[in-house]
Design a protein around this motif. Structure first.
Motif, mmCIF file in Angstrom:
data_model
loop_
_atom_site.group_PDB
_atom_site.id
_atom_site.type_symbol
_atom_site.label_atom_id
_atom_site.label_comp_id
_atom_site.label_asym_id
_atom_site.label_seq_id
_atom_site.Cartn_x
_atom_site.Cartn_y
_atom_site.Cartn_z
ATOM 1 N N LEU A 20 0.795 -1.223 0.000
ATOM 2 C CA LEU A 20 0.000 0.000 0.000
ATOM 3 C C LEU A 20 0.828 1.274 0.000
ATOM 4 O O LEU A 20 0.586 2.180 -0.793
ATOM 5 C CB LEU A 20 -0.958 0.006 1.193
ATOM 6 C CG LEU A 20 -2.286 -0.713 0.984
ATOM 7 C CD1 LEU A 20 -3.095 -0.714 2.267
ATOM 8 C CD2 LEU A 20 -3.076 -0.036 -0.133
ATOM 9 N N PRO A 100 -6.518 -0.475 -13.805
ATOM 10 C CA PRO A 100 -7.593 -0.617 -12.815
ATOM 11 C C PRO A 100 -7.450 0.351 -11.646
ATOM 12 O O PRO A 100 -8.453 0.868 -11.130
ATOM 13 C CB PRO A 100 -7.433 -2.057 -12.312
ATOM 14 C CG PRO A 100 -6.620 -2.760 -13.342
ATOM 15 C CD PRO A 100 -5.759 -1.725 -13.972
ATOM 16 N N VAL A 101 -6.216 0.605 -11.248
ATOM 17 C CA VAL A 101 -5.989 1.503 -10.116
ATOM 18 C C VAL A 101 -6.354 2.930 -10.506
ATOM 19 O O VAL A 101 -7.063 3.630 -9.778
ATOM 20 C CB VAL A 101 -4.519 1.452 -9.638
ATOM 21 C CG1 VAL A 101 -4.361 2.229 -8.355
ATOM 22 C CG2 VAL A 101 -4.067 0.012 -9.457
ATOM 23 N N ALA A 104 -10.049 3.263 -10.807
ATOM 24 C CA ALA A 104 -10.695 3.308 -9.494
ATOM 25 C C ALA A 104 -10.520 4.680 -8.860
ATOM 26 O O ALA A 104 -11.458 5.242 -8.271
ATOM 27 C CB ALA A 104 -10.118 2.224 -8.581
ATOM 28 N N MET A 105 -9.325 5.242 -9.000
ATOM 29 C CA MET A 105 -9.069 6.565 -8.438
ATOM 30 C C MET A 105 -9.942 7.615 -9.100
ATOM 31 O O MET A 105 -10.561 8.457 -8.435
ATOM 32 C CB MET A 105 -7.588 6.948 -8.623
ATOM 33 C CG MET A 105 -6.646 6.182 -7.713
ATOM 34 S SD MET A 105 -4.897 6.541 -8.095
ATOM 35 C CE MET A 105 -4.811 8.277 -7.664
ATOM 36 N N TRP A 108 -13.611 7.267 -8.136
ATOM 37 C CA TRP A 108 -13.862 7.769 -6.801
ATOM 38 C C TRP A 108 -13.857 9.291 -6.797
ATOM 39 O O TRP A 108 -14.729 9.933 -6.205
ATOM 40 C CB TRP A 108 -12.811 7.238 -5.817
ATOM 41 C CG TRP A 108 -13.152 7.578 -4.404
ATOM 42 C CD1 TRP A 108 -13.945 6.857 -3.559
ATOM 43 C CD2 TRP A 108 -12.745 8.745 -3.675
ATOM 44 N NE1 TRP A 108 -14.051 7.503 -2.355
ATOM 45 C CE2 TRP A 108 -13.331 8.663 -2.396
ATOM 46 C CE3 TRP A 108 -11.944 9.853 -3.994
ATOM 47 C CZ2 TRP A 108 -13.137 9.648 -1.432
ATOM 48 C CZ3 TRP A 108 -11.754 10.831 -3.028
ATOM 49 C CH2 TRP A 108 -12.350 10.721 -1.761
ATOM 50 N N PRO B 100 -12.746 0.103 -2.924
ATOM 51 C CA PRO B 100 -12.290 -0.384 -4.232
ATOM 52 C C PRO B 100 -10.926 0.189 -4.621
ATOM 53 O O PRO B 100 -10.111 -0.509 -5.229
ATOM 54 C CB PRO B 100 -13.366 0.127 -5.205
ATOM 55 C CG PRO B 100 -14.548 0.441 -4.364
ATOM 56 C CD PRO B 100 -14.039 0.824 -3.026
ATOM 57 N N VAL B 101 -10.700 1.448 -4.258
ATOM 58 C CA VAL B 101 -9.433 2.073 -4.619
ATOM 59 C C VAL B 101 -8.290 1.449 -3.828
ATOM 60 O O VAL B 101 -7.247 1.093 -4.385
ATOM 61 C CB VAL B 101 -9.472 3.596 -4.359
ATOM 62 C CG1 VAL B 101 -8.228 4.255 -4.928
ATOM 63 C CG2 VAL B 101 -10.719 4.204 -4.961
ATOM 64 N N ILE B 102 -8.500 1.308 -2.530
ATOM 65 C CA ILE B 102 -7.480 0.697 -1.684
ATOM 66 C C ILE B 102 -7.202 -0.723 -2.146
ATOM 67 O O ILE B 102 -6.046 -1.145 -2.249
ATOM 68 C CB ILE B 102 -7.959 0.660 -0.210
ATOM 69 C CG1 ILE B 102 -8.244 2.072 0.306
ATOM 70 C CG2 ILE B 102 -6.937 -0.041 0.664
ATOM 71 C CD1 ILE B 102 -7.024 2.916 0.511
ATOM 72 N N ALA B 104 -7.619 -1.985 -5.097
ATOM 73 C CA ALA B 104 -6.897 -1.960 -6.370
ATOM 74 C C ALA B 104 -5.430 -1.643 -6.150
ATOM 75 O O ALA B 104 -4.544 -2.258 -6.757
ATOM 76 C CB ALA B 104 -7.528 -0.933 -7.308
#
Lengths: 119, 119
Positions: A20, A100-101, A104-105, A108, B100-102, B104
């Motif tokens: 993370l 995908p990241v 997703a960001m 959001w 979902p972001v975390i 990913a």
DNA sequence: CGGCATCCACATGGATACTG
DNA sequence: CAGTATCCATGTGGATGCCG
């Protein structure tokens, strides 16, 4: 062709939170996600084209960012022409895997951040 | 009960890249994603419990981070007891929406970052 | 076109110590 | 337990200007 086999070396390997924090450190720089997003969307771009696509970044910061992304094996720099000096930046496979990241960001952000006008 | 209606105010509203840079700025701080992840995983936690759950962060930085997360409406701080002074940090709905972001980010990190031992 | 050189301001994180 | 107070090193971004 595949530069994927080896994983990225990180200073925190072994720590449970490493995945993370490292990802946050890589994607957390102000323009990194935008740069990756543009390359995902538009494909290979030259320095100034990328600068315009990002829109808002200075040469120095874009240069620094690209160097950082290169060092992380996310972006590929290629000199495509010497006479009229031209360069192309594109995503490596690892860079593309960030899709995908980034998505997703952005999802959001669009969902939770203020927009100029509501309607 | 719902503090979701309003969106977060950001300095870059209107810019096309705002969703990405803002999200990057919020989640890009070294410990933010880890803190959110712990709260997603373990639910509400006290300050020191959270500090241990994160493992590696100093009081000052955790304090700063929590303040920032609070200001962004992602984390809720509640004093649950005065005599033996106790506090609980938990995610707001907006904070939970970061799941979902975390996920990913962590998935990408686990896939692309070096691990202590290969096998 | 594709940068690099400089300089500067501020943000961020970490260590250490102390408090109600 | 739940922080705050300091101090400091470094990171990061931005402005401006110059170069091959």
């Amino acid at each position: 062709m595949s530069q994927q086999p080896e994983r990225l070396e990180v200073w925190c390997a072994g720590e449970e939170w490493c995945a993370l924090t490292s990802t946050a450190t890589i994607l957390g720089r102000k323009w990194h996600p935008v740069i990756v997003h543009r390359l995902l969307r538009d494909g290979a771009l030259g320095f100034n084209a990328l600068k315009e696509a990002v829109d808002g970044v200075s040469s120095k910061v874009l240069s620094d960012s690209l160097e950082d992304l290169e060092e992380h094996g996310l972006v590929n720099r290629e000199v495509v022409s010497e006479k009229p000096f031209r360069v192309q930046y594109s995503l490596t496979e690892r860079g593309e895997s960030l899709d995908p990241v980034i998505s997703a960001m952005q999802a959001w952000g669009k969902e939770h951040l203020a927009e100029p006008r509501d309607a």
